[in-house]
Design a protein around this motif. Structure first.
Motif, PDB file in Angstrom:
ATOM      1  N   GLU A  45       0.861  -1.187   0.000  1.00 48.43           N
ATOM      2  CA  GLU A  45       0.000   0.000   0.000  1.00 48.43           C
ATOM      3  C   GLU A  45       0.896   1.235   0.000  1.00 48.43           C
ATOM      4  OE1 GLU A  45      -3.195   0.154  -0.294  1.00 48.43           O
ATOM      5  OE2 GLU A  45      -3.974  -1.789   0.337  1.00 48.43           O
ATOM      6  N   SER A  72      -3.060  -3.372   4.697  1.00 45.60           N
ATOM      7  CA  SER A  72      -4.512  -3.422   4.564  1.00 45.60           C
ATOM      8  C   SER A  72      -4.806  -4.860   4.147  1.00 45.60           C
ATOM      9  CB  SER A  72      -5.015  -2.442   3.507  1.00 45.60           C
ATOM     10  OG  SER A  72      -5.020  -3.068   2.237  1.00 45.60           O
ATOM     11  N   GLN A 127      -5.816  -6.030   1.554  1.00 43.09           N
ATOM     12  CA  GLN A 127      -6.109  -5.923   0.130  1.00 43.09           C
ATOM     13  C   GLN A 127      -6.166  -7.271  -0.593  1.00 43.09           C
ATOM     14  OE1 GLN A 127      -7.192  -3.252  -1.430  1.00 43.09           O
ATOM     15  NE2 GLN A 127      -7.496  -4.558  -3.202  1.00 43.09           N
ATOM     16  N   LYS A 186      -8.954  -9.609   0.832  1.00 40.54           N
ATOM     17  CA  LYS A 186     -10.362  -9.364   0.476  1.00 40.54           C
ATOM     18  C   LYS A 186     -10.617  -9.739  -0.980  1.00 40.54           C
ATOM     19  CE  LYS A 186     -10.117  -4.281  -0.109  1.00 40.54           C
ATOM     20  NZ  LYS A 186     -10.869  -3.044   0.121  1.00 40.54           N
ATOM     21  N   ARG A 194       1.088   0.368   9.148  1.00 36.89           N
ATOM     22  CA  ARG A 194       2.016   0.913   8.146  1.00 36.89           C
ATOM     23  C   ARG A 194       3.188   1.558   8.860  1.00 36.89           C
ATOM     24  NH1 ARG A 194      -2.488   3.004   3.631  1.00 36.89           N
ATOM     25  NH2 ARG A 194      -3.599   1.016   3.730  1.00 36.89           N
ATOM     26  N   GLN A 239      -9.763   0.552   9.349  1.00 35.43           N
ATOM     27  CA  GLN A 239     -10.514   0.922   8.142  1.00 35.43           C
ATOM     28  C   GLN A 239     -11.855   0.205   8.110  1.00 35.43           C
ATOM     29  OE1 GLN A 239      -8.073  -0.348   4.813  1.00 35.43           O
ATOM     30  NE2 GLN A 239      -7.033   1.632   4.697  1.00 35.43           N
ATOM     31  N   ASP A 258     -13.334  -1.700   5.643  1.00 35.34           N
ATOM     32  CA  ASP A 258     -12.778  -2.273   4.424  1.00 35.34           C
ATOM     33  C   ASP A 258     -13.895  -3.026   3.694  1.00 35.34           C
ATOM     34  OD1 ASP A 258     -10.553  -2.708   2.796  1.00 35.34           O
ATOM     35  OD2 ASP A 258     -10.349  -4.757   3.542  1.00 35.34           O
ATOM     36  N   HIS A 310      -2.451   3.974  -6.829  1.00 31.38           N
ATOM     37  CA  HIS A 310      -3.271   3.444  -5.733  1.00 31.38           C
ATOM     38  C   HIS A 310      -2.576   2.192  -5.182  1.00 31.38           C
ATOM     39  CE1 HIS A 310      -6.583   2.764  -3.146  1.00 31.38           C
ATOM     40  NE2 HIS A 310      -7.087   1.748  -3.815  1.00 31.38           N
ATOM     41  N   HIS A 311      -2.746   1.063  -5.823  1.00 28.38           N
ATOM     42  CA  HIS A 311      -1.929  -0.113  -5.527  1.00 28.38           C
ATOM     43  C   HIS A 311      -1.938  -1.008  -6.762  1.00 28.38           C
ATOM     44  CE1 HIS A 311      -5.729  -2.081  -4.955  1.00 28.38           C
ATOM     45  NE2 HIS A 311      -5.987  -1.473  -3.808  1.00 28.38           N
ATOM     46  N   SER A 370     -10.446   5.431  -0.180  1.00 29.81           N
ATOM     47  CA  SER A 370      -9.945   5.193  -1.534  1.00 29.81           C
ATOM     48  C   SER A 370     -10.285   3.781  -1.943  1.00 29.81           C
ATOM     49  CB  SER A 370      -8.420   5.203  -1.579  1.00 29.81           C
ATOM     50  OG  SER A 370      -7.904   6.398  -1.200  1.00 29.81           O
ATOM     51  N   GLY A 371     -10.433   3.604  -3.233  1.00 27.28           N
ATOM     52  CA  GLY A 371     -10.677   2.248  -3.704  1.00 27.28           C
ATOM     53  C   GLY A 371     -10.489   2.160  -5.191  1.00 27.28           C
ATOM     54  N   SER A 372     -10.810   0.988  -5.725  1.00 26.41           N
ATOM     55  CA  SER A 372     -10.653   0.793  -7.168  1.00 26.41           C
ATOM     56  C   SER A 372     -11.384  -0.458  -7.626  1.00 26.41           C
ATOM     57  CB  SER A 372      -9.163   0.669  -7.520  1.00 26.41           C
ATOM     58  OG  SER A 372      -8.598  -0.462  -6.916  1.00 26.41           O
ATOM     59  N   ARG A 411     -10.722  -3.833  -9.561  1.00 25.58           N
ATOM     60  CA  ARG A 411      -9.458  -4.566  -9.583  1.00 25.58           C
ATOM     61  C   ARG A 411      -9.213  -5.273 -10.909  1.00 25.58           C
ATOM     62  NH1 ARG A 411      -9.231  -1.846  -4.797  1.00 25.58           N
ATOM     63  NH2 ARG A 411     -10.656  -2.737  -3.287  1.00 25.58           N
ATOM     64  N   GLY A 454     -13.557  -2.487  -4.704  1.00 27.35           N
ATOM     65  CA  GLY A 454     -13.882  -2.147  -3.316  1.00 27.35           C
ATOM     66  C   GLY A 454     -13.337  -0.798  -2.920  1.00 27.35           C
ATOM     67  N   ILE A 455     -13.341  -0.605  -1.650  1.00 22.27           N
ATOM     68  CA  ILE A 455     -12.935   0.687  -1.101  1.00 22.27           C
ATOM     69  C   ILE A 455     -12.609   0.496   0.372  1.00 22.27           C
ATOM     70  CG2 ILE A 455     -15.295   1.391  -0.400  1.00 22.27           C
ATOM     71  CD1 ILE A 455     -14.465   4.228  -1.560  1.00 22.27           C
TER      72      ILE A 455
HETATM   73  N1  ASP Z   1      -6.571  -1.324   0.313  1.00 22.95           N
HETATM   74  C1  ASP Z   1      -6.836   0.018  -0.120  1.00 22.95           C
HETATM   75  C2  ASP Z   1      -6.297   1.020   0.914  1.00 22.95           C
HETATM   76  O1  ASP Z   1      -6.025   0.655   2.049  1.00 22.95           O
HETATM   77  C3  ASP Z   1      -8.283   0.304  -0.325  1.00 22.95           C
HETATM   78  C4  ASP Z   1      -8.903  -0.412  -1.468  1.00 22.95           C
HETATM   79  O2  ASP Z   1      -8.379  -0.332  -2.576  1.00 22.95           O
HETATM   80  O3  ASP Z   1      -9.949  -1.020  -1.253  1.00 22.95           O
HETATM   81  O4  ASP Z   1      -6.192   2.189   0.612  1.00 22.95           O
END
Ligand code: ASP
Length: 602
Positions: free
Chosen positions: A178, A200, A202, A205, A224, A238, A240, A462-463, A501-503, A505, A546-547
């Motif tokens: 992240e 996270s 990530q 999930k 972190r 979060q 999540d 983002h990631h 934040s999210g995206s 995938r 997700g977000i």
């Molecule tokens: N894992 C991401 C974050 O912690 C959030 C996500 O993309 O759902 O920012």
């Protein structure tokens, strides 16, 4: 059985003549010769208790009451009675009554506290953090924690009613990128190997989506290891969320309804849904940042056109294309009707405040009567350029226009973004915490990549599990034009603060592998770090996205407080210390040897 019949925030006129038992902390003690009064406090409120030696059995109780000191914990029993004429306290729920105590037990004594709980005392925060359990006795902090609890409860109920299932994921896991450093935990059973605490959940999930969970959420702990910038914590929580078979808009609608529920339940405010949407590009060009505060204007205006043929060297070089074919811009912010409020020194100060963003200078233009333009660079402005400025910006006397010119667009925009906030605060346009309206906003289409000059490679903005927008897919697979590639990535922003934040995938193994390649991650490295994940993507993966919302920031906003540590029970300092337990701390040599570790401090 309960030790008490009522809490300290409960009794009122209805209870007069009732025999009651209360427990709590002694808050204030007043000895009026014959009578002793205390304020008895618990989480629910304050009740006045009076010790009267003339009451039946009152004498010995009165004597014991003489020993009470602040923060003693007591048990007391007595009869509720009306306060004498003129002594009622309208502001307090219990203000009309008092309890005339006939039985008293001191449950525990207290040393003198290292600081006063009441009032706005100037106690250093380090002292408050060392004695956090005492600071937590303050109403404000208790209120914040209770609000946090309510927010989480609402979120759980809301998501449950939308078919989401809460699933706990491991804390001892593998690195999840992240953008921060991992906290690592050595394994005793497998010496020389380490777990990483999740930045996270990530990948987990996403694996739950592959596992068919369809709608997941978790009130998830994240870790972190960053050099802590202001108001960050090494561990945080979060909300999540991950869903399968849902479009970006579908996910937005769920989040909007969840936020509007929270605003209604916690603040009794109606928020308008759907929220506004704005692309990252638009946000950057209008506000110079990706989390604009929409409660005030002062938008950035591009006036490059006006100076397209300028003889001014600063402008010329800004607009000259670089070897990579990109040219910069000349943009500015108009402060209408306030020029006289800014002295030379103020303008110099503004310039130095934004210098960290790399702008070489902040150029100002003041409009005088008769629309005469005054500026340190005025001799470089031709008459038509002056007229161009007046018409384009619709200038009026006493307007101030602040400009930045640079060959790097991001320098221009980020500097002006920072300037906008400084001006907003200075002109009193930004309401204090908890005041003003709530301007929610989705920022969409973030760039997929970010180029790091120092490392000479691209990073995922983002990631690396975020998908490119369909229009850029071909280029993505061909590793072309990465700089200008948009992502299916979004942020929810409120009044200049990023809430989440999210995206959407990547859900194909070959695309995920292409992503690692575009990021300069070798096949071997990708296999080592994410082999299990790349494999999982090959067994039937639903489209998913997700977000995650940061709970601390969300609750701080709902509580109307600034720092996130005010909504955390046991926060750490900027250096990651828990001053109360004095962690992190050293461990015994035996513990290290069990882990097969030797410490060598650099
Ligand atoms: N894992 C991401 C974050 O912690 C959030 C996500 O993309 O759902 O920012």
């Amino acid at each position: 059985m309960e030790h008490r019949t009522h809490t300290c925030g409960e009794l009122d006129k209805k209870h007069i003549q009732e025999e009651v038992t209360l427990c709590g902390w002694v808050t204030k003690r007043r000895d009026h010769g014959g009578l002793i009064f205390i304020d008895l406090r618990d989480r629910y409120g304050i009740t006045q208790v009076v010790f009267d030696p003339t009451l039946l059995g009152g004498e010995s109780v009165h004597e014991l009451a003489g020993k009470l000191r602040n923060e003693y914990v007591i048990w007391c029993h007595g009869k509720v009675r009306s306060r004498p004429e003129g002594m009622a306290n309208e502001k307090l729920k219990t203000g009309a009554i008092e309890v005339a105590c006939t039985k008293l037990d001191i449950l525990s004594e207290a040393k003198t506290l290292p600081f006063l709980l009441e009032g706005d005392s100037q106690v250093a925060e380090t002292v408050r953090l060392k004695y956090r359990y005492l600071d937590l006795r303050r109403k404000a902090l208790q209120k914040n924690l209770i609000t946090r609890h309510k927010v989480i409860l609402e979120v759980r109920n809301f998501l449950d009613s939308h078919n989401f299932v809460e699933v706990e994921t491991p804390i001892l896991y593998k690195s999840t990128p992240e953008g921060a450093r991992d906290f690592i935990v050595p394994s005793r059973l497998n010496q020389g190997t380490f777990y990483a605490l999740p930045q996270s959940p990530q990948t987990l999930k996403q694996l739950l989506m592959i596992g068919g969970m369809d709608r997941y959420f978790q009130i998830a702990r994240c870790f972190r290891d960053e050099d802590l910038r202001a108001d960050r914590q090494p561990e945080f929580t979060q909300i999540d969320i991950e869903t399968s078979f849902l479009s970006e808009e579908g996910l937005f609608a769920i989040c909007e309804n969840m936020m509007s529920k929270l605003w209604k339940v916690i603040l009794n405010q109606d928020v308008k849904i759907p929220f506004q949407r704005m692309s990252y590009k638009e946000s950057m060009s209008r506000f110079g940042c990706d989390k604009p505060d929409l409660r005030f204007g002062l938008e950035i205006q591009d006036i490059s056109q006006v100076f397209a043929n300028s003889s001014f060297q600063v402008f010329q070089s800004a607009l000259t294309p670089t070897v990579r074919g990109k040219k910069g811009s000349i943009c500015g912010i108009l402060v209408p009707g306030q020029a006289e409020k800014f002295s030379r020194k103020d303008l110099d100060d503004l310039q130095s405040q934004i210098s960290v963003f790399g702008a070489k200078g902040l150029l100002w233009v003041k409009v005088q009567d008769g629309l005469v333009l005054k500026s340190p660079a005025e001799k470089f402005f031709s008459d038509s350029e002056k007229q161009g400025l007046i018409t384009n910006l619709n200038l009026k006397p006493n307007d101030l226009f602040l400009m930045i010119a640079d060959q790097k667009d991001h320098v221009v925009l980020e500097s002006l973004g920072a300037l906008r906030l400084i001006l907003g605060a200075r002109l009193g346009l930004i309401p204090a915490h908890g005041q003003g309206k709530s301007e929610f906003l989705w920022i969409t289409r973030f760039p997929l990549f970010e180029y790091d000059e120092k490392e000479g490679r691209y990073f995922a903005k983002h990631h690396p599990f975020t998908s490119p927008v369909p229009e850029h897919f071909e280029d993505f697979m061909a590793a072309k034009n990465l700089e200008n590639m948009d992502a299916n990535a979004y942020d929810l922003v409120l009044n200049g603060v990023e809430l989440g934040s999210g995206s959407l995938r990547i859900y194909r193994s070959d695309i995920q592998a292409a992503m690692f390649k575009n990021l300069g991650i070798s096949q071997e490295e990708a296999k080592l770090k994410f082999g299990f994940f790349l494999e999982a993507l090959q067994y039937g993966t639903p489209p998913h996205g997700g977000i995650a919302f940061g709970i601390e920031r969300l609750v701080a906003i709902l509580c109307g407080v600034g720092p996130i540590r005010d909504v955390m029970a046991f926060p750490k300092t900027q250096k990651g210390h828990c001053l109360m337990s004095e962690s992190p701390s050293t461990v015994l040599p035996e513990q290290l040897s069990e882990l097969g570790l030797n410490i060598k401090i650099k």
